[in-house]
Scaffold this motif. Structure first.
Motif, PDB file in Angstrom:
ATOM      1  N   CYS A   9      44.346 117.002  10.554  1.00 62.01           N
ATOM      2  CA  CYS A   9      43.715 116.344   9.406  1.00 62.01           C
ATOM      3  C   CYS A   9      43.938 114.839   9.496  1.00 62.01           C
ATOM      4  CB  CYS A   9      44.293 116.842   8.078  1.00 62.01           C
ATOM      5  SG  CYS A   9      44.180 118.617   7.825  1.00 62.01           S
ATOM      6  N   SER A  10      42.952 114.085   9.066  1.00 61.86           N
ATOM      7  CA  SER A  10      43.144 112.647   8.897  1.00 61.86           C
ATOM      8  C   SER A  10      43.590 112.386   7.468  1.00 61.86           C
ATOM      9  CB  SER A  10      41.850 111.889   9.184  1.00 61.86           C
ATOM     10  OG  SER A  10      40.870 112.213   8.206  1.00 61.86           O
ATOM     11  N   PHE A  11      44.274 111.271   7.248  1.00 63.46           N
ATOM     12  CA  PHE A  11      44.665 110.916   5.887  1.00 63.46           C
ATOM     13  C   PHE A  11      44.657 109.399   5.728  1.00 63.46           C
ATOM     14  CE2 PHE A  11      48.766 110.713   8.105  1.00 63.46           C
ATOM     15  CZ  PHE A  11      49.317 109.554   7.594  1.00 63.46           C
ATOM     16  N   ILE A  24      41.533 100.522   1.321  1.00 65.93           N
ATOM     17  CA  ILE A  24      42.517 101.457   1.854  1.00 65.93           C
ATOM     18  C   ILE A  24      43.726 100.675   2.345  1.00 65.93           C
ATOM     19  CG2 ILE A  24      42.934 103.238   3.586  1.00 65.93           C
ATOM     20  CD1 ILE A  24      39.949 103.780   3.617  1.00 65.93           C
ATOM     21  N   PHE A  25      44.922 101.205   2.083  1.00 67.58           N
ATOM     22  CA  PHE A  25      46.141 100.532   2.515  1.00 67.58           C
ATOM     23  C   PHE A  25      46.261 100.585   4.041  1.00 67.58           C
ATOM     24  CE2 PHE A  25      47.932 101.929  -1.766  1.00 67.58           C
ATOM     25  CZ  PHE A  25      47.715 100.687  -2.333  1.00 67.58           C
ATOM     26  N   ASN A  26      46.746  99.507   4.635  1.00 69.51           N
ATOM     27  CA  ASN A  26      47.058  99.498   6.061  1.00 69.51           C
ATOM     28  C   ASN A  26      48.349 100.271   6.302  1.00 69.51           C
ATOM     29  OD1 ASN A  26      44.823  97.829   6.526  1.00 69.51           O
ATOM     30  ND2 ASN A  26      46.023  95.988   6.138  1.00 69.51           N
ATOM     31  N   MET A 128      53.617 117.686  11.605  1.00 70.69           N
ATOM     32  CA  MET A 128      53.774 116.422  12.315  1.00 70.69           C
ATOM     33  C   MET A 128      52.906 115.361  11.644  1.00 70.69           C
ATOM     34  SD  MET A 128      53.779 117.752  16.285  1.00 70.69           S
ATOM     35  CE  MET A 128      52.567 119.044  15.993  1.00 70.69           C
ATOM     36  N   VAL A 129      53.472 114.196  11.412  1.00 73.75           N
ATOM     37  CA  VAL A 129      52.755 113.071  10.808  1.00 73.75           C
ATOM     38  C   VAL A 129      52.682 111.959  11.846  1.00 73.75           C
ATOM     39  CG1 VAL A 129      52.612 111.501   8.853  1.00 73.75           C
ATOM     40  CG2 VAL A 129      53.725 113.723   8.574  1.00 73.75           C
ATOM     41  N   VAL A 130      51.464 111.575  12.206  1.00 67.90           N
ATOM     42  CA  VAL A 130      51.252 110.613  13.284  1.00 67.90           C
ATOM     43  C   VAL A 130      50.727 109.300  12.710  1.00 67.90           C
ATOM     44  CG1 VAL A 130      50.115 110.186  15.494  1.00 67.90           C
ATOM     45  CG2 VAL A 130      50.691 112.533  14.818  1.00 67.90           C
ATOM     46  N   PHE A 131      51.391 108.199  13.061  1.00 67.27           N
ATOM     47  CA  PHE A 131      50.980 106.860  12.651  1.00 67.27           C
ATOM     48  C   PHE A 131      50.556 106.078  13.888  1.00 67.27           C
ATOM     49  CE2 PHE A 131      52.743 107.965   8.720  1.00 67.27           C
ATOM     50  CZ  PHE A 131      52.482 106.981   7.776  1.00 67.27           C
ATOM     51  N   VAL A 139      43.342  97.176  13.021  1.00 69.14           N
ATOM     52  CA  VAL A 139      44.406  97.359  12.047  1.00 69.14           C
ATOM     53  C   VAL A 139      44.245  98.770  11.488  1.00 69.14           C
ATOM     54  CG1 VAL A 139      45.390  96.611   9.851  1.00 69.14           C
ATOM     55  CG2 VAL A 139      44.498  94.918  11.455  1.00 69.14           C
ATOM     56  N   VAL A 140      45.207  99.619  11.747  1.00 67.10           N
ATOM     57  CA  VAL A 140      45.066 101.045  11.461  1.00 67.10           C
ATOM     58  C   VAL A 140      45.235 101.331   9.970  1.00 67.10           C
ATOM     59  CG1 VAL A 140      46.024 103.333  11.901  1.00 67.10           C
ATOM     60  CG2 VAL A 140      45.884 101.668  13.754  1.00 67.10           C
ATOM     61  N   GLN A 141      44.320 102.137   9.434  1.00 71.38           N
ATOM     62  CA  GLN A 141      44.385 102.565   8.041  1.00 71.38           C
ATOM     63  C   GLN A 141      44.481 104.079   7.893  1.00 71.38           C
ATOM     64  OE1 GLN A 141      40.796 100.664   6.518  1.00 71.38           O
ATOM     65  NE2 GLN A 141      42.018  99.031   5.605  1.00 71.38           N
ATOM     66  N   LYS A 142      44.161 104.819   8.936  1.00 72.07           N
ATOM     67  CA  LYS A 142      44.187 106.269   8.856  1.00 72.07           C
ATOM     68  C   LYS A 142      45.223 106.847   9.819  1.00 72.07           C
ATOM     69  CE  LYS A 142      39.465 107.110   7.258  1.00 72.07           C
ATOM     70  NZ  LYS A 142      38.217 107.868   7.488  1.00 72.07           N
ATOM     71  N   GLY A 143      45.954 107.839   9.312  1.00 76.27           N
ATOM     72  CA  GLY A 143      46.909 108.556  10.123  1.00 76.27           C
ATOM     73  C   GLY A 143      46.461 109.983  10.352  1.00 76.27           C
ATOM     74  N   LEU A 144      47.371 110.791  10.886  1.00 80.10           N
ATOM     75  CA  LEU A 144      47.018 112.149  11.288  1.00 80.10           C
ATOM     76  C   LEU A 144      48.120 113.124  10.869  1.00 80.10           C
ATOM     77  CD1 LEU A 144      44.901 113.753  13.046  1.00 80.10           C
ATOM     78  CD2 LEU A 144      46.486 113.440  14.947  1.00 80.10           C
ATOM     79  N   PHE A 145      47.716 114.224  10.208  1.00 74.71           N
ATOM     80  CA  PHE A 145      48.586 115.367   9.954  1.00 74.71           C
ATOM     81  C   PHE A 145      48.255 116.441  10.979  1.00 74.71           C
ATOM     82  CE2 PHE A 145      48.434 114.280   5.187  1.00 74.71           C
ATOM     83  CZ  PHE A 145      49.626 113.564   5.243  1.00 74.71           C
TER      84      PHE A 145
END
Length: 280
Positions: A9-11, A24-26, A128-131, A139-145
């Protein structure tokens, strides 16, 4: 033994109740948030908020409505980092309760234990939480579950629900989570003629102020059913989706009308599922 599988999943996170504010927060930048009691909390990056969630939920939490339990087991050493991303993982224990039953030996068929309605059949799941890290161009705003599933059991829904409550009540921020599906999966479904319909959503706002009194007004939904795509037509469609998704506004266009969201309803094994094609 149950089969193991993964759900990706993206978040992203943004301010709660920020209608009209889509900022969206960085993920990797420092952030100061105001708590419910008026005090301020400083975070070096948004990963610290997730760690705080895990530590806050080390004790068992029960949802008596859904009759499901939840707790986290987080270790600060469970971190992997390289030049491209930083990842940490936690073990989540979740189970159901509310009904009594007999636990029998599968070989002898003798009752080994009488389960009470207050007993909780818990299972461990990994999350797992991926940044991803920022680069010179991004500049990354989305992470990964990445959620682990055990057979038909998983913890995606209860985990993201509790996260949303924790972030919203404690820091006035909203968690948005979307399941990720590769285009190959969508293409395979359409090849199998399982597609049912397209659902297109256009966000509109009435010029009559009385129409905007209540929350929820402003969505126009169009549905197109009985669809079939040839290989050539699907190839053209995917080319356009990739082009638009890589652009600035991430909108899909049909009949010269801009739609803010697009979903496809499919039949998978006799069960109807809805796949979000927006930001594919």
């Amino acid at each position: 033994m149950f089969n193991l599988s993964l759900t990706a999943c993206s978040f992203h996170l943004r301010k709660t109740n920020s209608r009209g504010n889509t900022k969206i927060f960085n993920l990797n930048m420092p952030l100061t948030l105001q708590k419910e009691d008026g005090t301020e909390c400083y975070f070096q990056d948004l990963s610290e908020i997730f760690v705080q969630f895990f530590k806050t939920h080390e004790s068992l939490v029960k949802d008596d409505n859904k009759q499901q339990s939840f707790r986290c087991e987080y270790n600060e050493d469970n971190i992997l980092e390289n030049d491209d991303f930083r990842m940490f993982y936690t073990r989540i224990y979740s189970g159901v309760y509310g009904s009594s039953s007999d636990i029998i030996d599968g070989n002898t068929q003798k009752v080994k234990y009488k389960k009470k309605s207050s007993d909780i059949d818990t299972r461990p799941f990994y999350l797992m939480v991926v940044f991803p890290k920022d680069s010179e161009r991004v500049v990354v705003q989305k992470g990964l579950f990445i959620f682990q599933n055990v057979g038909q059991f998983g913890v995606k829904t209860i985990t993201t629900t509790l996260m949303q409550e924790f972030f919203s009540n404690g820091f006035h921020i909203t968690l948005k989570c979307n399941t990720i599906s590769p285009d190959l999966f969508v293409k395979k479904i359409i090849r199998q003629d399982n597609i049912k319909k397209l659902v297109m959503v256009k966000n509109i706002k009435s010029s009559d102020n009385s129409d905007n009194v209540r929350k929820g007004y402003g969505s126009e939904i169009r549905e197109i059913g009985n669809l079939y795509f040839t290989e050539k037509m699907w190839s053209r469609m995917m080319d356009k989706i990739r082009y638009v998704a890589g652009g600035r506004y991430n909108l899909f266009e049909f009949e010269q009308i801009e739609y803010d969201n697009l979903k496809v309803v499919v039949d998978i094994g006799g069960r109807t599922r809805k796949i979000n094609l927006h930001n594919l």
